[in-house]
Design an enzyme around this catalytic site. Structure first.
Site, mmCIF file in Angstrom:
data_model
loop_
_atom_site.group_PDB
_atom_site.id
_atom_site.type_symbol
_atom_site.label_atom_id
_atom_site.label_comp_id
_atom_site.label_asym_id
_atom_site.label_seq_id
_atom_site.Cartn_x
_atom_site.Cartn_y
_atom_site.Cartn_z
ATOM 1 N N SER A 43 0.875 -1.178 0.000
ATOM 2 C CA SER A 43 0.000 0.000 0.000
ATOM 3 C C SER A 43 0.909 1.223 0.000
ATOM 4 O O SER A 43 1.085 1.901 0.993
ATOM 5 C CB SER A 43 -0.911 -0.010 1.224
ATOM 6 N N HIS A 156 -3.364 -6.075 2.478
ATOM 7 C CA HIS A 156 -2.468 -7.102 3.027
ATOM 8 C C HIS A 156 -3.145 -8.451 3.236
ATOM 9 O O HIS A 156 -2.533 -9.376 3.763
ATOM 10 C CB HIS A 156 -1.866 -6.631 4.363
ATOM 11 N N GLU A 165 -4.725 -2.467 9.118
ATOM 12 C CA GLU A 165 -3.993 -2.973 10.283
ATOM 13 C C GLU A 165 -4.705 -2.672 11.596
ATOM 14 O O GLU A 165 -5.059 -1.529 11.863
ATOM 15 C CB GLU A 165 -2.586 -2.342 10.336
ATOM 16 N N GLU A 206 1.457 -9.543 6.987
ATOM 17 C CA GLU A 206 2.297 -9.121 8.108
ATOM 18 C C GLU A 206 2.165 -10.053 9.311
ATOM 19 O O GLU A 206 2.528 -9.701 10.429
ATOM 20 C CB GLU A 206 1.980 -7.675 8.483
ATOM 21 N N ASP A 243 -4.147 1.240 11.590
ATOM 22 C CA ASP A 243 -3.701 1.848 10.340
ATOM 23 C C ASP A 243 -4.734 1.494 9.274
ATOM 24 O O ASP A 243 -4.614 0.464 8.603
ATOM 25 C CB ASP A 243 -2.312 1.347 9.922
ATOM 26 N N GLU A 287 -3.186 5.781 12.230
ATOM 27 C CA GLU A 287 -2.274 6.133 11.126
ATOM 28 C C GLU A 287 -3.061 6.184 9.822
ATOM 29 O O GLU A 287 -3.937 5.336 9.590
ATOM 30 C CB GLU A 287 -1.196 5.039 11.068
ATOM 31 N N ASP A 314 1.555 8.451 7.114
ATOM 32 C CA ASP A 314 2.468 7.504 6.447
ATOM 33 C C ASP A 314 2.483 7.842 4.952
ATOM 34 O O ASP A 314 3.374 8.549 4.474
ATOM 35 C CB ASP A 314 1.996 6.074 6.740
ATOM 36 N N LYS A 339 9.846 5.222 7.104
ATOM 37 C CA LYS A 339 10.255 4.015 6.379
ATOM 38 C C LYS A 339 11.446 4.362 5.488
ATOM 39 O O LYS A 339 11.335 5.231 4.623
ATOM 40 C CB LYS A 339 9.114 3.530 5.490
ATOM 41 N N HIS A 367 8.538 -1.209 9.406
ATOM 42 C CA HIS A 367 8.819 -2.204 8.367
ATOM 43 C C HIS A 367 7.957 -1.926 7.134
ATOM 44 O O HIS A 367 7.188 -0.972 7.120
ATOM 45 C CB HIS A 367 8.498 -3.603 8.925
ATOM 46 N N SER A 369 5.283 -4.162 4.236
ATOM 47 C CA SER A 369 4.524 -5.429 4.219
ATOM 48 C C SER A 369 5.313 -6.533 3.513
ATOM 49 O O SER A 369 5.169 -7.708 3.835
ATOM 50 C CB SER A 369 3.158 -5.224 3.583
ATOM 51 N N LYS A 390 7.121 -0.261 14.417
ATOM 52 C CA LYS A 390 6.002 -1.046 13.895
ATOM 53 C C LYS A 390 6.626 -2.140 13.044
ATOM 54 O O LYS A 390 7.274 -1.849 12.037
ATOM 55 C CB LYS A 390 5.101 -0.124 13.063
#
Ligand code: 2PG
Ligand code: MG
Length: 423
Positions: A43, A156, A165, A206, A243, A287, A314, A339, A367, A369, A390
């Site tokens: 994503s 995901h 998430e 994840e 998230d 998030e 993000d 990230k 991290h 995915s 995370k």
């Protein structure tokens, strides 16, 4: 023997989804080496640095990385050969200048980041200190509270959940090791509850469960029940974080829950939903509650709930100081997800962190995915001192590798290791 870079050697490996990515080995004149592997998102934010893929449909559906590999082994190696492995900002400045584009489109952010991280590891080895100490420089390393993604949805997982998430945050634990236990025991309790209720306990990208749950509320209820079942207190010991990754369900100026049944929300209605959820469940962080173009949505949420909730950008910022500055100037959020591969070098990632620190904002090292067994982000998170990471759920070894590395760092730091809730 100097710390000059003698060679850079890249090759293709597979990430946790079975798609190619790069591993880079940096070797210095003094014989020290550093190895790093590059993660990959699903994503992704529209403004992320460019992940170079071959586009040759006869290999890995076009996702091969032979071009990026050859850029490291030829162009980048030619230019970095003989340059000192430290300071990192000089190495990264060479990489950025060599690429010469805004978004690292020429050499590929994957080629550049793999090099940047491998050189940092080699330089740490040359100075005889662990990576987190090398990256921390003069600042004090700090252990991180983990955000653990125990229910996966969105892009995901192939299930009914539109939010990407649902995370647990064991911020009330006395140490990282205990936080990990809180997380694992909650994960196991959740497994039992899902199984008993007849839901699938297969996992998503994840490592969180990916059941076909009916609603967001039902999902939150189950997680809270799992925390209790594990003998822990929802809220003070283990909190929740979301998230939604709302860019993935943003359609024009609306938000459409297509996976769970085509409900449509305006930005204001979505804000109401988050507000209701945060009043009902012990949520400490949300998030990407809005799409990456809905700056107004973020601003409204931060204005109305920012004093009691961590509001994280993000996709909104893609770890890019340019967008983070805009966010700080307009009070769009009060925290940033960081990230490395969104921006593409270690130094620029540190600059993004520094910008958050200067603004008094929180930041979470994250991290992707698509991950590998590389644990760079664990050291990086401790070095950056923000106290949050995370790194996924309590299953799948590419996720656990990060947490296991943090256990090692905690042991290494000894009694001086500070584990403290940022909430
Ligand atoms: C996110 C990330 C990591 P992806 O949205 O925060 O959890 O997902 O790597 O797919 O962008
Ligand atoms: Mg996100």
């Amino acid at each position: 023997m100097t710390t000059a870079i003698r060679s850079l050697n890249a090759f293709g490996i597979l990430d946790s989804r079975g798609y190619p990515t790069l591993r880079v080995v940096a070797t210095l004149d003094n014989g020290c080496t550093g190895t790093a592997s590059v993660p990959s998102g699903a994503s992704t934010g529209r403004h992320e640095a460019l992940e170079l893929r071959d586009g040759d449909s006869s290999r890995y559906g076009g996702k091969g990385v032979r071009k990026a590999v050859s850029h490291v082994n030829q162009i980048i190696q030619d230019h970095l050969h003989g340059q000192a492995a430290a300071p990192q900002d000089a190495v990264d400045a060479t990489l950025v200048a060599l690429d010469g584009t805004e978004n690292k489109a020429r050499l590929g952010a994957n080629a550049i980041l793999g090099t940047s991280m491998a050189v940092a590891r080699a330089a740490a080895a040359a100075s005889g200190v662990p990576l987190y100490r090398y990256l921390a420089g003069a600042s004090v390393p700090r252990l991180t509270v983990p955000m653990m993604n125990v229910i996966n949805g969105g892009r995901h997982a192939q299930n009914s959940l539109d939010f990407q998430e649902f995370m647990i945050v064991p911020h009330g634990a006395p140490s990282f090791a205990e936080a990990l236990r809180y997380g694992a025991e909650t994960f196991h309790a959740l497994h039992e509850l899902l199984h008993k209720a007849g839901y699938s306990t297969a996992v998503g990208d994840e490592g969180g469960f990916a059941p076909n749950l009916g609603t967001i509320e039902e999902t939150c209820e189950l997680i809270v029940a799992a925390i209790r079942k594990a003998g822990l207190r929802p809220g003070p010991e283990v909190a929740l974080a979301l998230d939604p990754a709302a860019s993935s369900f943003a359609k024009d100026d609306k938000y459409v829950f297509a996976k769970s049944g085509n409900m449509t929300f305006s930005s204001a209605e979505l804000l109401d939903l988050y507000d209701r959820l945060a009043r009902t469940y012990p949520i400490v962080s949300i998030e990407d509650g809005f799409g990456e173009d809905d700056w107004e949505g973020f601003r409204r949420q931060t204005a109305s709930c920012g004093d009691r909730l961590q509001i994280v950008g993000d996709d909104l910022y893609v770890t890019n100081p340019r967008f983070i500055r805009k966010g700080i100037e307009s009070s769009a959020t009060n925290a940033v997800l960081i990230k490395l591969n969104q921006i593409g070098t270690v130094t620029e990632t540190i600059q993004a962190v520094q910008m958050c620190r200067d603004a008094g904002w929180r930041y979470i090292i994250s991290h992707r995915s698509g991950e590998t067994e590389d644990t760079f982000i664990s050291d990086f998170a401790v070095a950056m001192g923000g106290g949050q990471i995370k790194a996924g759920s309590l299953s799948r070894s590419e996720r656990l590798a990060k947490y296991n590395r943090l256990l090692g760092i905690e042991r290494d730091l000894g009694p001086g290791a500070a584990y403290a809730s940022p909430f």
